[in-house]
Design a protein around this motif. Structure first.
Motif: not given
Ligand code: RUQ
Ligand code: CUA
Length: 668
Positions: A111-112, A160, A226, A330, A397, A438, A499
């Motif tokens: 994801h990041h 996550h 996050l 989020h 984000h 994002h 992402h």
């Molecule tokens: S996110 S769903 Cu960084 Cu907005 Cu993974």
């Protein structure tokens, strides 16, 4: 969704430039950019892009590298997923990178992308990326563009909120999207409230090869989504969003959206360090894998760890505070000054911005609303700095340009909204196509954003590209943010599902690239540095072949004496010492993949031939004029037939070699 986008689209259609071709079958405007956009993204042949952008690959488990502003894809870096293209996770050297407490796991969900930092500024040493499914974090070395280390996270599910860094990359973090029993156990799911917990891991990350969980914090069973580290005045703090403060465990879409506010968890990790030093954290039996590539041999090693230090906030007062935050937040993003904590409430009608200094005062004043499992909940009014009113729908984000502005992605209303820090007024908005997740400004989460562009990473691309069946490409969009108004410059397809991404000026890393690996320093136990060191050896049913590859032959290239029932290991060393000269190795009937050997490197293919036959092998990378001559044979005999073990370089390839030498002026 598409219909409403189309309606909105018509509102934003730029005046059609005279002479532009209109396709009658298209339902959208052919052009949404202004006249000078092409020159802003055009990077002439032979010229370099200004930025490297590193995009997560989402469910492809990888990282992809793009040049900006051109949007040209430069590389795919395999991380958590096996990659047949270069043998990552298939060759013997890299297989240990995939070890976990669950065994060999050939896939994950990235994801990041997070660049390492020095003093809060991306420094180009490493890129980190998280595996969301079987929680892991990986380090990619940016001199090699290769994954060099993977750490599994115990007592965690859904990694996550990761792998966000502290300002000097002392730590990266990983917090749990899914709460589970800690330690995990067989319990009724209906016992969620009683038994399920979250954890936040602080991972020591500043020494390559030595990543480890410094400590974990046991948290109430919410979903931690996050995070971002404080900086400047808020250095020493880390902020995490949490949703599902309802602690629902079924039909979350309704049951986890009941509360008006969930929380940002403010974690004073400098305090955690004190508590750990004072012995307040308890050793907690935990099984997790740590995998890393040994520098010299370039062979991955895997070790299983057995314990972490677990810190309960109850035993460390002042460690965690909850900041009420509307609604199912989020993203949480900290502005370059370190004062503002911006949360993106997926279902919120405003963008709430907390103030770090107000938070510190509220803590001193004990402005608490209540307490959850020993964690004080601060009063919303005591910590809120302001709310951005009517920002759009579905704020996710936020990134910053370093000039006092913030840019927030709006998933539902499909747009980027630019607003001013301090006055909270919206100053600009642009549509994205469609459903942005994002967004990214180079350095946009750091102390000193590099600015210039914002990249939208979109989830849906209906009608943006030539259709490709039921699954369409993912897409990024590049906007110029150098002026007052954002300007769309470019759409470019991306792979997997990016992402998050991060970018930095190419000048920071471009001249630090490894061009080849030193053959002299190659410590692979099966290295062959010259033809003289090649050979074949049998130990019971195992046959090891040491081989070299060089333009344009393998040595040995004829192998006999292999029998049915043997397991053959081809250890192939690319003995070139020259930039970008790769060789490949593939053998018929191999059940794994090919090998790609970078210059100076040894890679090993395990092969179990099924039949008594002749099997050709060949180089897969078009390396030279005589690449098609780069081949050989393995003879496999029945188990009961004795054929002498032999590995020879045939006269044919010896003469080819001589020809090559002559053709290249005798340099090889
Ligand atoms: S996110 S769903 Cu960084 Cu907005 Cu993974
Ligand atoms: Cu080596 Cu083709």
């Amino acid at each position: 969704m598409q219909r409403s986008h189309l309606k909105r689209l018509t509102m934003f259609v730029a005046p059609v430039i005279a002479g532009a071709v209109l396709y009658s079958c298209r339902t959208t405007a052919p052009t949404l950019t202004t006249g000078d956009a092409p020159s802003k993204v055009y990077v002439a042949p032979g010229q370099y892009d200004e930025f490297y952008a590193f995009m997560s690959g989402g469910y492809n488990g990888q990282v992809s590298v793009y040049g900006l502003p051109s949007g040209r894809m430069l590389k795919l870096i395999p991380v958590f997923s096996q990659h047949a293209e270069n043998g990552w996770g298939y060759n013997e050297e890299s297989k240990p990178m995939f070890q976990t407490s669950h065994g060999f796991i050939p896939w994950d969900d990235t994801h990041h992308a997070e660049l390492s930092q020095t003093n809060g500024i991306p420094d180009g040493r490493w890129l980190f990326i998280n595996g969301n499914n079987t929680p892991r974090v990986a380090r990619i070395d940016l001199t090699r563009f290769e994954t060099e280390e993977i750490l599994e996270l115990p007592n965690a599910a859904g990694g996550h909120a990761a792998p966000f860094t502290t300002p000097n990359t002392k730590y990266i973090v990983s917090a749990t999207r899914f709460s589970v029993p800690i330690p995990n156990a067989d319990v009724p799911i209906a016992d969620y409230k009683k038994s399920f917990k979250g954890t936040i891991s602080f991972i020591r990350a500043d020494v390559p090869g030595q990543m480890d969980v410094a400590f974990q914090i046991l948290m109430p069973g919410f979903n931690y989504d996050l995070g971002h580290s404080g900086k400047g005045p808020s250095d020493g703090w880390f902020f995490f969003t949490s949703y599902n403060s309802e602690q629902a465990y079924t039909k979350l879409e309704a049951n986890a959206s009941k509360n008006d506010k969930d929380f940002v968890a403010a974690v004073h990790y400098a305090k955690a360090e004190e508590c750990v030093a004072a012995g307040k954290a308890k050793p907690f039996p935990s099984k997790y894998a740590h995998n890393f590539v040994d520098e010299k041999s370039r062979i991955a090693k895997s070790e299983m760890k057995t314990s972490v230090l677990m810190l309960d906030p109850k035993d460390c007062p002042g460690l965690v505070y909850y900041l009420p935050t509307p609604k199912s937040p989020h993203g949480v993003d900290i502005d370059p000054t370190g004062e503002y904590i911006v949360a993106g409430g997926k279902l919120a009608s405003v963008i709430p911005v907390h103030s770090f200094s107000k938070m510190i005062k509220a803590i001193a004043d004990k402005a608490f609303e209540t307490e959850i499992e020993g964690i004080p909940v601060l009063k919303y009014d005591a910590v809120i700095a302001g709310e951005v009113q009517k920002p759009g729908l579905g704020p996710l984000h936020t990134e910053f340009d370093g000039k006092g502005y913030a840019y927030t992605s709006m998933f539902i209303s499909s747009e980027i909204v630019k607003w001013k820090l301090g006055t909270w007024e919206v100053v600009d908005r642009v549509p994205t196509y469609y459903s942005i997740g994002h967004l990214m400004i180079p350095g946009g989460d750091s102390k000193q954003p590099f600015g210039k562009y914002v990249v939208a990473m979109n989830k849906i691309t209906k009608d943006r590209y030539l259709p490709t069946g039921a699954e369409l490409t993912q897409s990024a969009q590049l906007y110029d943010i150098s002026g007052d108004k954002m300007k769309l410059l470019l759409d470019f397809p991306t792979i997997g599902e990016p992402h998050y991404a991060q970018a930095l000026p190419a000048s920071i890393i471009k001249d630090k690239q490894v061009k080849f690996f030193s053959l002299k320093d190659n410590a692979n136990p099966y290295v062959a540095r010259s033809e003289a060191e090649t050979g074949i050896k049998r130990s019971g049913k195992r046959v090891d072949v040491r081989m070299i590859a060089i333009r344009s032959h393998f040595a040995p290239d004829n192998i006999e004496g292999v029998q049915q029932g043997d397991t053959v290991y081809f250890h192939v060393t690319n003995i070139e010492q020259d930039w970008d000269i790769l060789h490949g190795f593939a053998v018929m009937g191999a059940e794994n993949a090919e090998l790609i050997m970078q210059p100076g490197e040894t890679r090993t293919l395990r092969w179990i031939p099924k039949n008594a036959n002749i099997y050709p092998f060949y180089c897969t990378d078009f390396c030279s004029a005589l690449h098609q001559e780069m081949q050989g044979y393995v003879r496999v005999s029945p188990a009961n037939k004795i054929v002498a073990l032999s590995a020879t370089i045939s006269k044919k390839s010896q003469s080819q070699l001589d020809r090559m030498k002559a053709a290249q002026g005798g340099t090889r």
